[in-house]
Design an enzyme around this catalytic site. Structure first.
Site, PDB file in Angstrom:
ATOM      1  N   GLU A   1      52.112  21.471  13.432  1.00 26.91           N
ATOM      2  CA  GLU A   1      51.734  22.255  14.615  1.00 26.91           C
ATOM      3  C   GLU A   1      50.513  21.640  15.295  1.00 26.91           C
ATOM      4  O   GLU A   1      50.422  21.623  16.523  1.00 26.91           O
ATOM      5  CB  GLU A   1      51.397  23.693  14.224  1.00 26.91           C
ATOM      6  CG  GLU A   1      52.568  24.496  13.726  1.00 26.91           C
ATOM      7  CD  GLU A   1      52.132  25.885  13.316  1.00 26.91           C
ATOM      8  OE1 GLU A   1      52.428  26.825  14.067  1.00 26.91           O
ATOM      9  OE2 GLU A   1      51.479  26.028  12.262  1.00 26.91           O
TER      10      GLU A   1
ATOM     11  N   GLU B   1      45.014  34.643  16.064  1.00 21.42           N
ATOM     12  CA  GLU B   1      44.060  35.745  16.101  1.00 21.42           C
ATOM     13  C   GLU B   1      42.674  35.233  16.509  1.00 21.42           C
ATOM     14  O   GLU B   1      41.962  35.872  17.281  1.00 21.42           O
ATOM     15  CB  GLU B   1      43.968  36.433  14.734  1.00 21.42           C
ATOM     16  CG  GLU B   1      45.193  37.206  14.340  1.00 21.42           C
ATOM     17  CD  GLU B   1      46.245  36.379  13.599  1.00 21.42           C
ATOM     18  OE1 GLU B   1      46.315  35.135  13.784  1.00 21.42           O
ATOM     19  OE2 GLU B   1      47.011  36.989  12.832  1.00 21.42           O
TER      20      GLU B   1
ATOM     21  N   LYS C   1      52.696  32.777  20.436  1.00 15.87           N
ATOM     22  CA  LYS C   1      53.148  31.428  20.069  1.00 15.87           C
ATOM     23  C   LYS C   1      54.637  31.444  20.333  1.00 15.87           C
ATOM     24  O   LYS C   1      55.406  32.121  19.644  1.00 15.87           O
ATOM     25  CB  LYS C   1      52.851  31.136  18.594  1.00 15.87           C
ATOM     26  CG  LYS C   1      53.239  29.743  18.169  1.00 15.87           C
ATOM     27  CD  LYS C   1      53.004  29.500  16.673  1.00 15.87           C
ATOM     28  CE  LYS C   1      51.528  29.344  16.403  1.00 15.87           C
ATOM     29  NZ  LYS C   1      51.276  28.810  15.038  1.00 15.87           N
TER      30      LYS C   1
END
Length: 123
Positions: free
Chosen positions: A25, A76, A102
């Site tokens: 990611e 978060e 996301k």
């Protein structure tokens, strides 16, 4: 007439960013959607029709964009940084709700439209 509340909303801002707990990611990046609800303490703009009496959407967008450029492990944390940045930068904002999605989380075999957090912060 008495105006009881005023909120400015910026919906579905799209960003490409490098957030995530997994190495792929952070390397490949992904798309994210941010929506905001800004609660303002000034109703003057509704009467005056002056940009100086409210928050400028372009400036708000740039603040969000800057926070999205900083890689984080979890969304978060990104949502919290966006809220803090907006409250620190724009005195007219009394509270902000940040919804951060996301769009394509890397979950093998999953079929859903994204994972999201929603955070509300105030002064």
């Amino acid at each position: 007439m008495k105006i009881e509340s005023l909120s400015v909303k910026l919906r579905k801002m799209k960003f490409f960013a490098y957030h995530g707990a997994y190495p792929e990611e952070r390397q490949k990046g992904g798309t994210y959607t941010v929506s905001l609800a800004l609660e303002l303490n000034s109703f003057k703009a509704a009467e005056s029709d002056m940009l100086t009496d409210t928050v400028d959407y372009a400036d708000v967008y740039q603040s969000v964009r800057q926070e999205m450029l900083i890689p984080s492990n979890i969304i978060e944390h990104v949502a919290q940084r966006i809220a803090k940045s907006l409250l620190d930068s724009f005195p007219l904002i009394q509270a902000v709700t940040v919804k951060l999605t996301k769009d394509n989380p890397p979950i093998i075999g999953a079929n859903f439209k994204g994972s999201a957090v929603e955070l509300r912060a105030s002064r």
